[in-house]
Design an enzyme around this catalytic site. Structure first.
Site, short mmCIF file in Angstrom:
data_model
loop_
_atom_site.label_atom_id
_atom_site.label_comp_id
_atom_site.label_asym_id
_atom_site.label_seq_id
_atom_site.Cartn_x
_atom_site.Cartn_y
_atom_site.Cartn_z
N ARG A 194 0.84 -1.19 0.00
CA ARG A 194 0.00 0.00 0.00
C ARG A 194 0.88 1.25 0.00
O ARG A 194 2.00 1.23 0.49
CB ARG A 194 -0.93 0.02 1.23
CG ARG A 194 -2.12 -0.95 1.10
CD ARG A 194 -3.05 -0.86 2.28
NE ARG A 194 -2.41 -1.29 3.50
CZ ARG A 194 -1.86 -0.52 4.41
NH1 ARG A 194 -1.90 0.81 4.28
NH2 ARG A 194 -1.28 -1.03 5.47
N TYR B 48 -1.41 -3.59 -6.79
CA TYR B 48 -1.28 -4.26 -5.50
C TYR B 48 -2.60 -4.28 -4.71
O TYR B 48 -3.31 -3.26 -4.65
CB TYR B 48 -0.18 -3.61 -4.65
CG TYR B 48 -0.19 -4.15 -3.24
CD1 TYR B 48 0.31 -5.43 -2.97
CD2 TYR B 48 -0.78 -3.45 -2.20
CE1 TYR B 48 0.24 -5.97 -1.70
CE2 TYR B 48 -0.84 -3.98 -0.92
CZ TYR B 48 -0.34 -5.24 -0.68
OH TYR B 48 -0.43 -5.77 0.58
N LYS C 196 -9.83 -2.42 1.28
CA LYS C 196 -9.54 -1.29 2.17
C LYS C 196 -10.29 -0.04 1.74
O LYS C 196 -10.77 0.74 2.58
CB LYS C 196 -8.03 -1.04 2.25
CG LYS C 196 -7.26 -2.23 2.85
CD LYS C 196 -7.68 -2.50 4.26
CE LYS C 196 -7.34 -3.85 4.84
NZ LYS C 196 -5.98 -4.25 5.02
N HIS D 75 -10.87 -2.63 11.08
CA HIS D 75 -9.76 -3.47 10.61
C HIS D 75 -9.55 -4.59 11.62
O HIS D 75 -8.58 -4.60 12.37
CB HIS D 75 -8.50 -2.59 10.47
CG HIS D 75 -7.36 -3.24 9.76
ND1 HIS D 75 -6.05 -2.84 9.95
CD2 HIS D 75 -7.30 -4.22 8.83
CE1 HIS D 75 -5.25 -3.57 9.18
NE2 HIS D 75 -5.99 -4.41 8.50
N SER E 9 -1.63 -3.67 10.16
CA SER E 9 -1.25 -4.53 9.04
C SER E 9 0.00 -5.35 9.40
O SER E 9 0.96 -4.82 9.96
CB SER E 9 -0.96 -3.66 7.82
OG SER E 9 -2.11 -2.90 7.51
N CYS F 129 0.39 -7.59 11.64
CA CYS F 129 0.63 -7.73 13.09
C CYS F 129 -0.15 -8.89 13.70
O CYS F 129 -0.36 -8.92 14.91
CB CYS F 129 0.32 -6.42 13.80
SG CYS F 129 1.53 -5.14 13.42
N ASP G 260 -9.57 -9.94 8.52
CA ASP G 260 -9.06 -8.60 8.23
C ASP G 260 -10.07 -7.47 8.46
O ASP G 260 -9.69 -6.40 8.88
CB ASP G 260 -8.56 -8.54 6.77
CG ASP G 260 -7.64 -7.35 6.50
OD1 ASP G 260 -6.70 -7.13 7.28
OD2 ASP G 260 -7.87 -6.64 5.51
N ARG H 247 2.10 -12.19 -0.68
CA ARG H 247 0.75 -12.52 -0.20
C ARG H 247 0.17 -13.73 -0.92
O ARG H 247 0.60 -14.09 -2.00
CB ARG H 247 -0.17 -11.32 -0.45
CG ARG H 247 0.26 -10.04 0.29
CD ARG H 247 -0.70 -9.65 1.37
NE ARG H 247 -0.15 -8.65 2.27
CZ ARG H 247 -0.74 -8.31 3.42
NH1 ARG H 247 -1.86 -8.87 3.78
NH2 ARG H 247 -0.19 -7.40 4.21
P1 GTP Z 1 -2.66 -7.81 7.22
O1 GTP Z 1 -3.14 -8.84 6.24
O2 GTP Z 1 -1.54 -6.97 6.66
O3 GTP Z 1 -3.74 -6.95 7.77
O4 GTP Z 1 -1.90 -8.58 8.41
P2 GTP Z 1 -2.35 -9.50 9.64
O5 GTP Z 1 -2.65 -8.66 10.82
O6 GTP Z 1 -3.38 -10.49 9.24
O7 GTP Z 1 -0.97 -10.25 9.99
P3 GTP Z 1 -0.55 -11.79 9.88
O8 GTP Z 1 -1.39 -12.68 10.76
O9 GTP Z 1 -0.47 -12.16 8.46
O10 GTP Z 1 0.90 -11.75 10.52
C1 GTP Z 1 1.95 -10.97 10.00
C2 GTP Z 1 3.29 -11.51 10.44
O11 GTP Z 1 3.35 -11.57 11.87
C3 GTP Z 1 3.55 -12.91 9.93
O12 GTP Z 1 4.87 -13.00 9.49
C4 GTP Z 1 3.33 -13.78 11.14
O13 GTP Z 1 4.10 -14.96 11.10
C5 GTP Z 1 3.71 -12.88 12.30
N1 GTP Z 1 2.94 -13.23 13.53
C6 GTP Z 1 1.61 -13.43 13.61
N2 GTP Z 1 1.25 -13.79 14.87
C7 GTP Z 1 2.38 -13.81 15.60
C8 GTP Z 1 2.67 -14.10 16.97
O14 GTP Z 1 1.78 -14.43 17.77
N3 GTP Z 1 3.97 -13.99 17.36
C9 GTP Z 1 4.96 -13.63 16.49
N4 GTP Z 1 6.21 -13.56 16.95
N5 GTP Z 1 4.73 -13.34 15.18
C10 GTP Z 1 3.46 -13.44 14.74
C1 SPV Z 2 -3.17 -4.59 5.06
O1 SPV Z 2 -2.20 -3.95 4.61
O2 SPV Z 2 -3.68 -4.31 6.16
C2 SPV Z 2 -3.73 -5.74 4.32
C3 SPV Z 2 -3.25 -5.97 2.95
O3 SPV Z 2 -4.60 -6.43 4.81
S1 SPV Z 2 -4.00 -4.87 1.83
O4 SPV Z 2 -5.23 -5.48 1.33
O5 SPV Z 2 -3.07 -4.68 0.76
O6 SPV Z 2 -4.32 -3.63 2.48
MN MN Z 3 -5.25 -5.67 6.78
#
Ligand code: GTP
Ligand code: SPV
Ligand code: MN
Length: 582
Positions: free
Chosen positions: A70, A198, A207, A227, A249, A251, A276, A365
């Site tokens: 983004r 993207y 979003k 979110h 994002s 996290c 999400d 992704r």
């Molecule tokens: P968006 O799709 O961007 O909104 O992200 P999201 O909040 O769904 O994040 P996602 O669950 O994909 O995690 C992002 C990164 O954080 C990945 O590399 C995970 O492996 C890492 N991660 C997720 N949960 C944990 C956790 O409990 N501990 C640690 N150390 N890392 C984590």
């Molecule tokens: C984020 O960035 O929080 C995502 C991926 O979930 S995107 O759809 O590109 O915003």
């Molecule tokens: Mn997101």
């Protein structure tokens, strides 16, 4: 004339005149249409077929290397009044924004096909769901929208019944970041995006519509567009408690939503509703009822492994589109943290050389239908949604912020959400690992002034409501050695259990100025190998550190001027004085 709705036909005609495509295709959402798009993209090289014996119907898309995330600095909220967009958004006057972006759209689809994508965010028959139409010249966007939304004929029929829809115009343009803009016109229910293919910039249902435009509508209509992931926790008695969690994002939303409980939790099960986005509104019973407006996951690949997120890994071995991952010698998708295989070609298609950085882009992704996830629950299709027992806020904080705490009440919980801070990630372009305020994980996504947004959140606290309890978590605390102190992933179940037991008045806690924390004895830590000293640190409030944090939070609240609600300032003052009392 392809729709019964004149307003839709007129808009498609108008865009056709502006963008000059060679062909116009109205998407019906059928399998045959999806197959034809895949074949087209295999021909053009937009997609590469992955190993069909290990990964049937899986494809790799390599984006332009300058188009991988983004772009917050190119994303605008174009409300009539700049104040309504707030300091949390970039603003441009609507007339100026239309003129600027329409000049880029002029003739941009020559030689291309214009696709009309009617889509529905949420179950087609849900009163909470809303529809939109995205016009795009990108077959990759069409294919992703087919996975991420309810797209095609059924959505078109609902749009014709509703008589209204959000307009989203998208073109990949020439992919030059200098001619890239993502613009939102909330008063016109319109989005215009050019120059990026993207996800968050181009899949306009996600979003742009479901958060930026929807948050604006939600404020006017008395609901929330957030979110947040949504999950259900089923205990051995078969009772299910639904929880929504907002983390910025990259996290941890996808990972928490698909959690598999550790051995210490026989008979427990976590169900995935969404990973999400969450739309919620008060029901007749005073509780908040939530739907996931999406139908698929656009998830972060790196870190997805058999130990961390086995549910996700398993759903990715068929019918998945990968973007910017690496591949192995036998064309299997690969990324850092996958735990098996060896990359030979990196995300840019070069021979893998560690000197060039990671093999998969850190924001690579996968796009996959939610139904492919083993923990997906059919309750995600319930038109009424699911009742929310707890809301969790959280961020990436290597220091200070404890593993979990509970807010005192709704107003304090709103302050905890507004005060959220998190270290930036690769999901947006720019520096990674920089601490910033990201209220409710909505900094990049709230379509209006944060001061008004906080006020809207506070307004849900009224007689007759049974609001969820609000918590804050941090899985990302680091020790002296620079390693994460908390094991995270499946073990986050231990925190989830404490949260739902607090909601039921069953678990213990100690009161502190920042909220209520579990003592070590209040958590189920059976089978967990973590030094007692580390655990104590994760559950301790550093008063001096928090006093400094709250001073910063006060300055942040001030940045919204008169629009910051008094009740939030009072709650802030109360917390800061409790922290600084001798
Ligand atoms: P968006 O799709 O961007 O909104 O992200 P999201 O909040 O769904 O994040 P996602 O669950 O994909 O995690 C992002 C990164 O954080 C990945 O590399 C995970 O492996 C890492 N991660 C997720 N949960 C944990 C956790 O409990 N501990 C640690 N150390 N890392 C984590
Ligand atoms: C984020 O960035 O929080 C995502 C991926 O979930 S995107 O759809 O590109 O915003
Ligand atoms: Mn997101």
């Amino acid at each position: 004339m392809a729709s019964k709705l004149d307003a839709l036909n007129r808009w498609v005609d108008e865009v056709t005149r502006l963008t000059q495509p060679d062909r116009v295709h109205w998407c019906d959402g059928s399998d045959a249409e999806y197959q034809a798009l895949l074949e087209l993209m295999l021909d053009t090289g937009d997609l590469i077929e992955l190993n069909p014996s290990t990964h049937p119907n899986c494809y790799l898309h390599r984006s332009s290397p300058s188009d991988v995330a983004r772009v917050e600095h190119l994303t605008f909220v174009c409300s009539q009044d700049a104040e309504d967009a707030g300091p949390n958004n970039h603003w441009m006057a609507p007339d100026e924004a239309h003129a600027k972006i329409d000049a880029l759209f002029a003739g941009c689809m020559r030689g291309r096909t214009l696709y009309v994508i009617p889509y529905c965010m949420g179950p087609i028959d849900s009163p909470i769901a809303r529809c939109g139409v995205e016009i795009t010249d990108s077959p990759y966007v069409v294919a992703n929208m087919r996975i991420m939304t309810r797209m095609g004929q059924k959505a078109l029929e609902r749009i014709e019944r509703d008589g209204s829809f959000v307009k989203g115009l998208h073109s990949t343009g020439d992919l030059d970041p200098a001619r890239r803009f993502i613009m939102h016109f909330p008063e016109e229910l319109t989005i215009k995006s050019i120059g990026s293919g993207y996800g968050g910039n181009a899949l306009l249902g996600k979003k742009c519509h479901a958060l930026r435009i929807a948050s604006w509508q939600a404020r006017q209509e008395g609901w929330l567009a957030e979110h947040m992931l949504i999950l259900g926790i089923e205990n051995p008695q078969g009772e299910v408690f639904y929880v929504a969690a907002a983390f910025p994002s990259a996290c941890g939303k996808t990972n928490l939503a698909m959690l598999i409980p550790p051995k210490a939790y026989p008979g427990w099960k976590v169900w995935t509703v969404g990973d999400d986005i969450c739309w919620m509104q008060p029901g007749a019973d005073g509780r908040l009822w939530a739907i996931n407006p999406e139908a698929g996951f656009f998830g972060v690949a790196p870190g997805t492994g058999a130990k961390t997120n086995p549910n996700a890994l398993a759903m990715l071995d068929h019918d998945t589109i990968f973007t910017n991952v690496a591949v192995t010698a036998d064309l299997q998708p690969w990324w850092e943290g996958k735990g098996e295989g060896k990359p030979v070609t990196d995300w840019q298609g070069r021979d893998f050389d560690p000197a060039n950085g990671p093999a998969a882009h850190p924001n690579s992704r996968f796009t996959v239908s939610a139904r492919q996830c083993a923990s997906w629950t059919p309750r995600a299709e319930d038109p009424q949604g699911v009742p929310i027992s707890a809301i969790i806020f959280g961020g990436r904080r290597e220091s200070l912020v404890p593993l979990v705490f509970e807010s005192r009440d709704w107003t304090h919980g709103v302050l905890v959400g507004a005060a959220m801070g998190s270290e930036t990630t690769a999901a947006a372009t720019g520096a990674v690992g920089v601490l910033r305020r990201d209220s409710m994980a909505m900094k990049p996504f709230c379509g209006y002034n944060f001061g008004d947004y906080f006020k809207h959140w506070l307004s849900f606290d009224r007689p007759g409501t049974q609001l969820p309890k609000i918590f804050h978590v941090n899985w990302f605390r680091k020790g002296q050695d620079g390693k994460f102190m908390w094991p995270g992933f499946g073990d986050n179940m231990r925190v989830l259990e404490w949260i739902i037991e607090r909601c039921r008045g069953r678990a213990g806690a100690q009161e502190t100025p920042i909220g209520n924390l579990p003592r070590r004895s209040d958590l189920n830590l059976a089978g967990l190998e973590i030094p007692a000293a580390d655990m104590d640190q994760l559950l301790t409030v550093d008063r001096d550190g928090w006093a400094r944090e709250y001073t910063g939070i006060g300055e942040y609240l001030d940045s919204f001027g008169q629009r910051t609600p008094e009740a939030l300032r009072r709650e802030h003052a109360r917390t800061l004085s409790a922290l600084t009392q001798p």
